[in-house]
Design an enzyme around this catalytic site. Structure first.
Site, PDB file in Angstrom:
ATOM      1  CD1 TRP A 197       1.259  -0.478   2.730  1.00 42.52           C
ATOM      2  CD2 TRP A 197      -1.148   0.757   3.399  1.00 42.52           C
ATOM      3  NE1 TRP A 197       1.246   0.092   4.151  1.00 42.52           N
ATOM      4  CE2 TRP A 197      -0.223   0.619   4.988  1.00 42.52           C
ATOM      5  CE3 TRP A 197      -2.399   2.002   3.776  1.00 42.52           C
ATOM      6  CZ2 TRP A 197       0.119   1.451   6.093  1.00 42.52           C
ATOM      7  CZ3 TRP A 197      -2.501   2.372   5.115  1.00 42.52           C
ATOM      8  CH2 TRP A 197      -1.443   2.072   5.841  1.00 42.52           C
ATOM      9  CG  ASP A 198       4.695   0.939   1.746  1.00 44.49           C
ATOM     10  OD1 ASP A 198       4.154   0.167   1.788  1.00 44.49           O
ATOM     11  OD2 ASP A 198       5.969   1.135   2.113  1.00 44.49           O
ATOM     12  CD  GLU A 337       2.424  -3.489   9.704  1.00 44.76           C
ATOM     13  OE1 GLU A 337       3.795  -3.645  10.135  1.00 44.76           O
ATOM     14  OE2 GLU A 337       2.374  -4.233   8.029  1.00 44.76           O
ATOM     15  CE  LYS A 449       5.524  -1.692  12.115  1.00 43.59           C
ATOM     16  NZ  LYS A 449       5.091  -2.926  11.669  1.00 43.59           N
ATOM     17  CD  GLN A 450       2.423   1.240  10.030  1.00 44.99           C
ATOM     18  OE1 GLN A 450       3.212   0.292  10.459  1.00 44.99           O
ATOM     19  NE2 GLN A 450       2.220   1.709   9.178  1.00 44.99           N
TER      20      GLN A 450
HETATM   21  O1  IFM Z   1       3.332  -0.724   4.107  1.00 42.90           O
HETATM   22  C1  IFM Z   1       4.576  -1.149   5.650  1.00 42.90           C
HETATM   23  C2  IFM Z   1       3.422  -1.789   6.760  1.00 42.90           C
HETATM   24  O2  IFM Z   1       3.100  -0.824   6.934  1.00 42.90           O
HETATM   25  C3  IFM Z   1       4.906  -1.377   7.935  1.00 42.90           C
HETATM   26  N1  IFM Z   1       5.632  -2.676   7.955  1.00 42.90           N
HETATM   27  C4  IFM Z   1       6.041  -2.341   6.351  1.00 42.90           C
HETATM   28  C5  IFM Z   1       5.469  -2.396   5.451  1.00 42.90           C
HETATM   29  C6  IFM Z   1       6.234  -2.143   3.874  1.00 42.90           C
HETATM   30  O3  IFM Z   1       6.748  -0.712   3.924  1.00 42.90           O
END
Ligand code: IFM
Length: 616
Positions: A197-198, A337, A449-450
């Site tokens: 999704w990046d 995650e 995490k994010q």
């Molecule tokens: O897509 C990301 C995810 O959100 C966090 N871990 C790494 C992936 C790839 O960059």
């Protein structure tokens, strides 16, 4: 030497893989090396040829007499090696030039590979290295003309921003819709070059605004893999199209179900199973691409199909819960995650609803604007009026987790977790892992995490009031450990939205130098692609304050850091090419190509005159 024995991830037991087998290993012509391999998966032949020339260099480096002698080629297993002699004298420099060509059987028939490689190398030798170099520089100068951002007053940060732009723009292919951009760009092996999704949520805005032709190729890549996404949904017992969490060339799920840890233990990896939000991200990418480029041809020929099939996926993914008379999406992982899996992740439910509603809204617009197109689309997608009505019903009844004193719960049950808050920061003002995490596993706490809810607000900003965005930013920011490189840039952008300007500046510094200074300690695995896109978004959407509002009008509302005297950059928007120059007391916009347009600067409408050349 050309080495065909390369193993990917050679020091990582869980990912170690030899992708190719040797096909041919011989000298190129009278000298030089030629090695051809084929991929084990799809038998794609890859041919590499090289010729080395050596020159005595006089003072102005203009010698042309090749001084390499006694050339002799040897094939050593999977390596091709050429030996030669050269006499050198102390303090007398020589120049070695190696010409290399690479071709593969996707574009060149297998039986032409050798001669095409050979003739390309010979043509380069005739032209000379200087010409090749000039060609290369010309390509980069043109790219910089489009992509550069000049910041007066903050050289260090400007350099770091350019570092990210350089890697981003070097990694996409404006002529190839069979490839996307790997999560580590072209700089490292981590994630095997797979697209996440990046691409849509972090990198695509850069390409759509700066290199729209490249953005179109990225979109076409997803369209080409729509049949695979449909197969993926079907395999999982669902309708429509479900895009893979990790995508490569054939659109099948590339994220492993199991991996082997360095100590040999096996680890069950459920990411692909749960991170279904990727499908909404693909639809969101289509919407953003259309919003920025106004590429109607793409909408009618491809984009609408992606949108309808992803909407269909979400409708079938939603589960009706009789007890509450609502649709739920259970057993998923959101962007955060560290909580896996959860029920009714707010981010996922909102984006699923957005995906369905946006697709229906476009469909009704097409019905009015292009009735014949509408009938064709309905026919091709097998969409019935009953199904459309059902989609509306589902969208109106998707459950969105409760809000508690203005704070939106990240997923059902999140507020019941141990409330751990970050209270200490290191000398760089970076959060220190709370001591409570020694006692409680992170998934039992509210530490994330994010950005998850904050990511949602970044994407669907118009759906939330300023007050709600502000409250949620502060609540979740105090609980985010930035365990992913995708985190700081989004916090910088959202920090600016809510007026947390000084933190935003610290976040951009962090993300811009993340790989340059190896701040996460894992740059050897590759440059963080999403972060690079996030850096660009922070500068353009955050500090320069570029936005497209709900009425589809381009708006500029800058918030330059105190240090920045001015910022200059160029953007493509709706068939125009714009140059934007912002300083502390003024905003200037020039149309370099394209028609006049009205934009909002600090909320006030301003007409920008176009130039004679219409469109691009
Ligand atoms: O897509 C990301 C995810 O959100 C966090 N871990 C790494 C992936 C790839 O960059």
């Amino acid at each position: 030497t050309i080495d065909g024995s390369i193993i990917n991830f050679c020091d990582a037991p869980r990912f170690k893989v030899k992708h190719t087998e040797l096909i041919r290993n011989n000298s190129l012509s009278s000298d030089g090396t030629y090695l051809e391999v084929a991929t084990r998966d799809d038998n794609i032949h890859v041919a590499v040829g090289a010729r080395l020339l050596g020159y005595e260099c006089d003072n102005n480096f203009e010698s042309t007499v090749n001084i390499l002698q006694n050339r002799c080629f040897h094939a050593f297993g999977e390596r091709g090696v050429e030996f030669c002699d050269v006499s050198v004298q102390c303090k007398k420099p020589i120049i070695l030039v190696k010409y290399v060509a690479v071709k593969d059987s996707r574009d060149t028939p297998v039986d032409h590979l050798f001669e095409d490689v050979e003739s390309e190398i010979n043509a380069m030798i005739l032209d000379g290295v200087e010409k090749e170099l000039q060609n290369h520089i010309a390509v980069y100068e043109k790219m910089w003309d489009h992509a550069d951002i000049e910041i007066a007053g903050d050289n260090e940060l400007n350099r770091a921003i350019r570092f990210n732009i350089f890697h981003l723009m070097s990694s996409a292919n404006e002529e190839d819709n069979r490839v996307n951009i790997g999560a580590k760009l072209l700089s490292g092996e981590e994630y095997g070059g797979h697209a996440f999704w990046d691409s849509e949520l972090f990198m695509l805005p850069f390409f759509a605004f700066v290199f729209p032709n490249t953005a179109r190729k990225l979109e076409e890549y997803r369209y080409n893999l729509l049949p695979a996404a449909k197969r993926n949904a079907k395999k999982n017992g669902l309708l429509g199209a479900q895009y893979p969490w990790e995508s490569a060339d054939d659109g099948s799920e590339q994220c492993p179900d199991w991996t082997i840890e360095p100590d040999g233990t096996c680890y069950r990896c459920c990411v692909a199973q749960y991170e279904q939000h990727v499908t909404a991200a693909i639809a969101f990418g289509v919407a953003k691409y259309l919003q920025i480029t106004h590429d109607h041809e793409f909408l009618y020929s491809k984009g609408i199909n992606i949108l309808l099939e992803t909407a269909r996926f979400w409708v079938s993914r939603c589960e009706w819960v009789e007890k509450y008379s609502r649709y739920e999406i259970n057993q998923v992982t959101g962007p955060d995650e560290w909580h896996e899996p959860v029920n009714n992740n707010t981010y996922t439910n909102y984006l699923a609803r957005w995906n369905i509603r946006y697709s229906l809204q476009l469909l009704s617009q097409i019905k009015v604007a292009k009735p014949e197109k509408y009938s064709e689309i309905i026919h091709n997608s097998d969409l019935t009026q009953e199904e459309i009505a059902h989609w509306k019903y589902v969208a109106d009844h998707i459950y969105l987790p409760k809000d508690c004193n203005g704070i939106i719960e990240q997923f059902e049950g999140y507020f019941n977790l141990k409330d751990v808050v970050i209270s200490q920061y290191d000398e760089n003002d970076w959060p220190i892992r709370p001591a409570a995490l020694k006692e409680y596993p992170v998934e039992k706490t509210q530490i994330i995490k994010q950005p998850d809810v904050v990511m949602l607000m970044h994407l669907l900003r118009n759906e939330f009031s300023k007050e709600v965005v502000k409250n949620n930013y502060h609540f979740y920011e105090a609980r985010t450990l930035h365990g992913s490189s995708l985190s700081p840039s989004i916090h910088a952008i959202m920090g600016l939205v809510v007026g947390d300007d000084s933190k935003a500046y610290r976040y951009i510094k962090r993300s811009a130098t993340l790989d340059l200074l190896n701040l996460q300690g894992n740059t050897r695995e590759g440059i963080h692609a999403a972060n690079a896109g996030g850096v660009w978004q922070t500068v353009i959407f955050g500090f320069a304050g570029i936005n497209i509002n709900a009425e589809n009008v381009l708006t500029i509302d800058p918030k330059l850091p105190a240090l920045w005297k001015s910022i200059v950059f160029r953007l493509h928007y709706a068939g125009r090419w714009l140059e934007i120059n912002i300083s502390s007391d003024k905003v200037e916009v020039h149309i370099l190509q394209g028609r006049s347009m009205t934009i909002l600067i600090h909320g006030a409408p301003v007409v920008i005159n176009g130039c004679a050349e219409d469109g691009i």
